[in-house]
Design a protein around this motif. Sequence first.
Motif, short mmCIF file in Angstrom:
data_model
loop_
_atom_site.label_atom_id
_atom_site.label_comp_id
_atom_site.label_asym_id
_atom_site.label_seq_id
_atom_site.Cartn_x
_atom_site.Cartn_y
_atom_site.Cartn_z
N THR A 323 3.84 -40.95 28.18
CA THR A 323 4.00 -40.89 29.63
C THR A 323 5.47 -40.72 29.98
O THR A 323 6.36 -41.09 29.21
N VAL A 324 5.70 -40.19 31.19
CA VAL A 324 7.07 -39.83 31.57
C VAL A 324 7.88 -41.01 32.08
O VAL A 324 9.04 -40.84 32.47
N ALA A 325 7.29 -42.21 32.08
CA ALA A 325 8.06 -43.38 32.52
C ALA A 325 9.23 -43.65 31.57
O ALA A 325 10.24 -44.22 31.98
N GLU A 326 9.09 -43.23 30.31
CA GLU A 326 10.16 -43.46 29.34
C GLU A 326 10.07 -42.39 28.25
O GLU A 326 8.99 -42.10 27.75
N PHE A 327 11.21 -41.82 27.93
CA PHE A 327 11.29 -40.79 26.90
C PHE A 327 11.97 -41.36 25.65
O PHE A 327 12.82 -42.26 25.75
N PRO A 328 11.65 -40.83 24.49
CA PRO A 328 12.34 -41.27 23.28
C PRO A 328 13.72 -40.62 23.16
O PRO A 328 14.05 -39.70 23.91
N THR A 329 14.49 -41.08 22.21
CA THR A 329 15.77 -40.43 21.91
C THR A 329 15.49 -39.03 21.39
O THR A 329 14.60 -38.84 20.56
#
Length: 768
Positions: A323-329
């Motif tokens: 989900t777009v609430a949090e992206f990975p590095t």
Amino acid sequence: MRRDRAPLSRLQALALSAAAFLLLVVAVMALGPLLAGSGWWWLCAATAAAVLFGGAGLRAIRVPASLVPVGELGILLAVLTLFFGGTSSLLLFVPTAETFGVFGELLGGAQRTIAQQSVPAVVVPALAFALALGTGLLAVLADVLVLSLRLPALAAAPAMVPILVPGFLIEAGAEVGTLVLTAAAFLLLLRIDVRVRRRAALAHRDDDEVRITAPRRMPVGSTVLPTVGLAAAGLLAASVLTAATPSVSSSLLLGTGGQGALFARGVSPFLDLGRDLRRPDAVPAFSYVARDGDRPYFRLLTIDRFDGEVWGPGDRRIDGDNTVAEFPTPTGLGNEVARSQHPIDVTVQQLRTTWLPLPYPVSSVEGLDGSWFWDRGALTVRSADSDTSGQQYRATMLEVDPTAEQLRASGDRIPESIQEFTELPEDVPESVRELAAELGARGGTAYDRAVAIQEYLRGKDFTYSVEAPVEEGYDGGGLDVIAEFLEQREGYCVHFASTMAVLARELGIPSRISVGYTAGTPTTKRVENVSVVQVDSQDLHAWPELYFQGVGWVPFEPTPGRGTVPDYSRPGASETAPTPELVPGTPAPSPGARPDLDPERQLSGGQTAATTDDPVLWPLVTLVLLLILLLPAAARIWLRRVRVRRIRRDDRGADAAWREAMATASDLGYPAGSADALTPREAAEALLEEVGGLDDRARDALNALRDSVERARYGPPGTAAPASETALVDLVTALRAGSPVTARWRARLLPVSLLDTARAGRRAAARA
């Protein structure tokens, strides 16, 4: 198949409802290979349980059989309102006009998610709504077949719907285990129905028939073997159909091109991008406000698969956890590289696509409508059930600021997971190989070679032109086009980006191409004293990204006269820190034009694809309401035909003819027709008074029907009392002809005689 004369007991109806429920929920399991997770199955099971057991409850309180399906549709609507109506409903269960608007949006989203997702698909709310709605409608149909019409063998029809769907979409079709379980559930339903019918037959008594008592124990084979054979035949048919049905695609929930991607395999997006760049009028795509003064490129998607003719996106399906609430590095980004976060507020205008325009990389996105997910490899964002039209969102951009020394220090190390981005076909033109070798000799590291390629393409020998490739016939991004472009040295971003990506791969540097927009043009409009930047169709752009271990994917700008050259990619960047080269903005946008970035039309071009601001909403709502309104009329027609068949078979035909005549009178508004307390002679006299006069033919028909039913009801056993279908037709025709038009329409659409029939049935059941 003849309907049972004796009504079902509450326990028998519940047993059949439970068997139908088991058959349906087992059959729905066949959708498992198409859908991710298991929550969707529990939703479908809950919906089916509410409908089928709700129908059993309605029968238990003696609701007329003809109205049970209507009640079940009402239960289904209440369940959907509870699960999906949200704050638009009253008391969680009662839908409002706003609720139907929500349902329409969900149906529109379901259409998009079916077209956009690969399998197994993420069950977003829109798709969950479609599954619940479909299961509920199948449950109503199964209930009508099993309990209303008492034709349980036909319950295989609704069960076959989910069984057959996988065969159209994936090569393997439905799983064998699911087929076996479905066949077993169907066998159980048939077995229960046989037992119910036998008990009903043994318990039924007719005054004018001899009761035949069945033996206490029947041979097991007399009922089990036929049902086993029927179930086996159904299993065999399902297996053959599933295996023989050609799938639409081995990788799509619905085959419309590449795997949920913007471009179909074999179709180049570059030609359509070129058409947009050649447009005389700009089309406003979106605007943004960057309070930190950022002017990033906005990427829609990356294309990294190259077969020598066209570039296309990789085969990666949507992952519901991303989900777009949090992206990975970002892939390959090391801790030592400087980075900072900056918010950017974006307002989409005339851009309609399932890919979200975003800077690269971002750490989060807020405010989106619909279900949006990031791709694990490229961190592009796409929707499973929505599009960009009208979206307003805030993206937190992760500004990465590598130095030339960090890029140079990465050397030539390439992780195994990135090796695929160095692949090229074997038939690379010799001229391209020679140029790559020449440029590669100018630098000792991968970074130096990349800078050499960019510097060469931005040199004075190359000219930016959107017309020359078309006029000379080398538009696109294939190897032959690249070779011709290097000869002509005129082209636009497509040619420069694809050429640099191919040259980089030839030198062993992983590369891919991003498609999106340049930074746009500041306007005089301001938000919180910050300029609003407008991005339009003439800002469409393609640029290469190259991979360096420890830094990750890094954009380059080989196209002269377009965009911004990054500091780290300038020759001698490790020695000086020049001001970025800013190219003048494109012409101001022309408002009122149509959007031309659409995933079904490969980024652009001529006609606008069919879009849905929920086009199915009102037609669907209208259709459902129309079906509900017509159910009483359909039940009345069915009951009339049953009575006519009884007349023709002389199966208590006199009573059937009289009841149909009185029912017609009741529907037309004559009280005598619904007065069960009156004898046939009293009812006939009362009807004559209410009608106010009948012609001789109609009067004779009424008397003939009255005499026939009196002989049948009050005559000695064995008295012949044939009923005349002609007399019934004559009387009914006269009654209708003497009634107002409004009364005739009310009789068709709202036949009150159904309630009279239901009350009579309840009284008969109570006396029994």
